[in-house]
Enzyme design. Structure first.
Site, short mmCIF file in Angstrom:
data_model
loop_
_atom_site.label_atom_id
_atom_site.label_comp_id
_atom_site.label_asym_id
_atom_site.label_seq_id
_atom_site.Cartn_x
_atom_site.Cartn_y
_atom_site.Cartn_z
N TYR A 80 10.83 40.86 -14.62
CA TYR A 80 10.98 39.53 -15.22
C TYR A 80 12.30 39.47 -15.98
CZ TYR A 80 6.05 38.01 -14.69
OH TYR A 80 4.83 37.60 -14.23
N GLU A 126 2.44 38.08 -20.95
CA GLU A 126 1.94 38.40 -22.29
C GLU A 126 3.10 38.53 -23.27
OE1 GLU A 126 -0.54 38.42 -19.52
OE2 GLU A 126 0.29 40.42 -19.48
N ASN A 184 6.57 30.78 -12.26
CA ASN A 184 5.62 31.90 -12.22
C ASN A 184 4.20 31.36 -12.39
OD1 ASN A 184 4.87 34.78 -12.32
ND2 ASN A 184 4.20 34.26 -14.38
N GLU A 185 3.36 31.62 -11.41
CA GLU A 185 1.95 31.22 -11.48
C GLU A 185 1.81 29.77 -11.97
OE1 GLU A 185 0.41 34.41 -13.95
OE2 GLU A 185 -0.31 35.47 -12.18
N GLU A 265 1.05 40.68 -7.57
CA GLU A 265 0.57 41.34 -8.79
C GLU A 265 -0.78 41.98 -8.49
OE1 GLU A 265 0.37 38.98 -12.31
OE2 GLU A 265 2.50 38.42 -12.27
N TYR A 332 -1.07 48.98 -20.96
CA TYR A 332 -1.65 48.32 -19.79
C TYR A 332 -2.49 49.26 -18.92
CZ TYR A 332 -1.62 44.03 -17.00
OH TYR A 332 -1.96 42.85 -16.38
#
Length: 632
Positions: A80, A126, A184-185, A265, A332
């Site tokens: 990103y 996030e 994005n999404e 993803e 994560y």
């Protein structure tokens, strides 16, 4: 041999990793719709990729992390570009140091890794406000992620700065970027504004040309795919181990009938909020599903391959039924740990990849050296409301009514609001935020004595007593802006009036606190602190200490057992938030390069509620990320 030298020798191994495309002629990367595949230089290509965020990893360690990903058998990485990381102030761009995107791309290229780039403008991740800069919220009535005129202008200005830097790194131009995501999404957002997507498509084409693959990524539902896809942008899907692979790819096929199957993803883990249990995803499930997808010929990106750390104030937040802030660690449960260490999950993934692709020969680079430096006792510097001349040298802004962080052009961290009690309150009198306007936590003091806190969605009322004219201080903490969903228009500070009994509080002095700038310039000095035996205080208070040099600077983990909630800086660098009483995270990752090998390292702690009784902190050689109470 000194472990530091061993580590350096491991890094030097990367000189043997050759970018095989460097000496070839013109490069091409395209979609073969007839045969449902990617073509790289005319040959069938399937990528197995991992997500890594340069913004969450110190520059010193970029090469190490990339090499470990290459040695796992990945042939690509996905990254990103957080807009707010590079344009924190409107019109002021920063691509240096830990923000040097092109250096990161160059290291990936040297290591032999292709790049799938996700430049936003919105990224989610996030990350604070999903990567959108908070100064956008100064524009009245702006509708983010839409064709709103002011938003489109800001996006166009940003992309006119970013995309020309990217263009030379496109694979078709001799670089290593094989595809570029647009937004994005987007299907997860309420707006469903196709004019916005069309504007982005044209913007990306204008700056990057017609040859690069532009794609979208959306969740595994029809609604998300409907609102997130657009003709001319290749539609991909994302899903984790709780999903039926065939059903998910059938959904991609309904929106993209021809071309390669792509899971952009594939979730190796998940994020943590304060108060959650630490997320874990089973390695066997990941290995089985990864193998099944690769056997189908699908290209797969694992999110995350290394998560890293939300240093400073960069963590995001969610707001569904209530506001929930993301923790500092972005470990994560990924194949590479927060500190970049290979895990059993990584080794399992490498064995899966080995069945489909050649995995580089040679050893996996080892974990970076860790050291338990032990206990350090801190000294009290002072309560925050007694240090305003230092923390806000320009002085306060006067306002009849409260102003937000965005109004004050202070977008992150802390701000102090000061007024006086309008009348004597002999009995407990409610202080109320009637419209839930505390964003996100407010620490209340009267005449310098801490009284308690108000917090968004949870505590909207507290009781006060005092005399007319007493000084009322309200320190407001921005806990990170919402990064997902319809609530990303997330203003911070006092968003409306506070009511004390029957009185609306007015006549505010508002102090924008430059805590990070002051600490980066060397404050506080050890000699500025009180004696070592000075007791801790309630309420927002600074403490300082020094870690004596050992001759080496290895990674370590800072544990604040007995402390409540706050922020930590080491040698002027903001490590992030701690909140051991809430958990699950109990330690903060301290990269070794932040420490000095020859001089004392300065530790500064802002404790917001209650410090440990012994004022000690502990440097450990391992992370503790999975406790919901400070029992370890």
């Amino acid at each position: 041999m000194n472990a530091r030298l061993v580590f350096a020798s491991v890094l030097s191994f990367s000189c043997f990793v050759i970018n095989k495309n460097a000496a070839q002629g013109p490069q091409s990367f395209s979609i073969d719709y007839k045969n449902n595949r990617f073509l790289k230089d005319g040959a069938t290509f399937q990528y197995v990729s991992g997500s890594i965020h340069y913004s969450r990893i110190p520059r010193f360690y970029w090469k190490d992390r990339l090499l470990k990903m290459y040695m796992t058998g990945l042939n690509a990485i996905q990254i990103y570009v957080p807009w707010n990381f590079h344009e924190t102030l409107e019109g002021v761009y920063n691509f240096s140091g830990d923000r040097d995107l092109e250096h990161f791309l160059d290291l990936a290229n040297q290591t032999g890794l292709l790049v799938i780039l996700r430049p936003g403008p919105y990224i989610c991740a996030e990350w604070e406000m999903g990567g959108l800069p908070a100064w956008l919220l100064q524009k009245p009535n702006i509708v983010l992620r839409s064709a709103h005129t002011e938003y489109l202008q800001a996006v166009s200005n940003w992309m006119a700065t970013l995309l020309p830097k990217i263009k030379p790194w496109l694979y078709v131009n001799g670089g290593n970027i094989i595809s570029v995501q647009v937004e994005n999404e987007y299907g997860s957002y309420f707006a469903c504004d196709y004019n916005y997507l069309r504007h982005l498509r044209e913007l990306f084409r204008f700056f990057l040309g017609e040859d690069v693959i532009l794609f979208t990524t959306d969740g595994n539902t029809d609604r998300e795919m409907i609102c997130g896809t657009l003709e001319g942008l290749y539609a991909t899907i994302d899903f984790g181990t709780d999903t039926n692979i065939s059903a998910a790819f059938q959904r991609q096929r309904r929106f993209e009938p021809k071309g390669p199957l792509v899971n952009s993803e594939f979730y190796t883990g998940w994020l943590d909020h304060w108060g959650d249990r630490h997320a874990e995803v089973d390695s066997q499930k990941i290995s089985r599903m990864l193998g099944d997808m690769l056997a189908m010929g699908a290209s797969v990106n694992m999110y995350m391959f290394e998560g890293g750390t939300n240093f400073g104030y960069w963590n995001g937040a969610d707001h569904d039924s209530r506001f929930r802030s993301v923790v500092t660690s972005y470990d994560y449960d990924a194949p590479l740990s927060e500190a970049g260490d290979p895990t059993d999950k990584l080794l399992a993934i490498r064995e899966v990849i080995r069945r489909f692709f050649p995995v580089p020969e040679g050893p996996m680079p080892p974990s970076t050296p860790k050291f338990a430096y032990g206990f350090v006792t801190l000294k009290k510097v002072g309560n925050i409301n007694s240090l305003l001349d230092t923390l806000c040298p320009a002085g306060p802004v006067q306002s009849q009514f409260p102003l937000t962080f965005e109004d004050m052009k202070q977008y992150y961290g802390y701000m102090l609001y000061r007024t006086k009690l309008p009348r004597t309150l002999p009995e407990a009198t409610p202080l109320i935020s009637p419209l839930n306007g505390i964003h996100d936590r407010a620490y209340i003091s009267v005449n310098g004595v801490y009284k308690g806190l108000l917090q968004r969605d949870i505590t909207l009322v507290m009781n006060l007593t005092g005399q007319q004219g007493d000084q009322l201080d309200i320190l407001v903490e921005n806990m990170g802006r919402v990064n997902f969903g319809s609530n990303i228009h997330d203003h911070k500070g006092l968003l409306g009036d506070l009511i004390l009994g029957k009185d609306v509080l007015t006549d505010w002095l508002i102090y924008p606190l430059d805590i990070d700038g002051v600490i980066a310039n060397g404050w506080p000095q050890w000699k500025q602190a009180a004696g070592a035996g000075f007791k801790s205080s309630n309420g927002p208070t600074f403490y300082t200490g020094i870690l004596e040099p050992t001759g080496f600077a290895w990674d370590t983990f800072l544990k604040l057992r007995g402390w409540t909630k706050g922020q930590v800086w080491i040698n002027g660098v903001n490590l992030g938030r701690y909140w051991p009483q809430r958990g699950p995270q109990q330690t903060l990752y301290v990269p070794g390069p932040l420490l000095s090998t020859s001089q004392p390292s300065n530790i500064t702690v802002l404790e917001l509620e209650q410090a440990a009784s012994d004022l000690r902190v502990l440097f450990m050689d391992r992370a503790q990320l999975n406790s919901t109470a400070d029992k370890a």
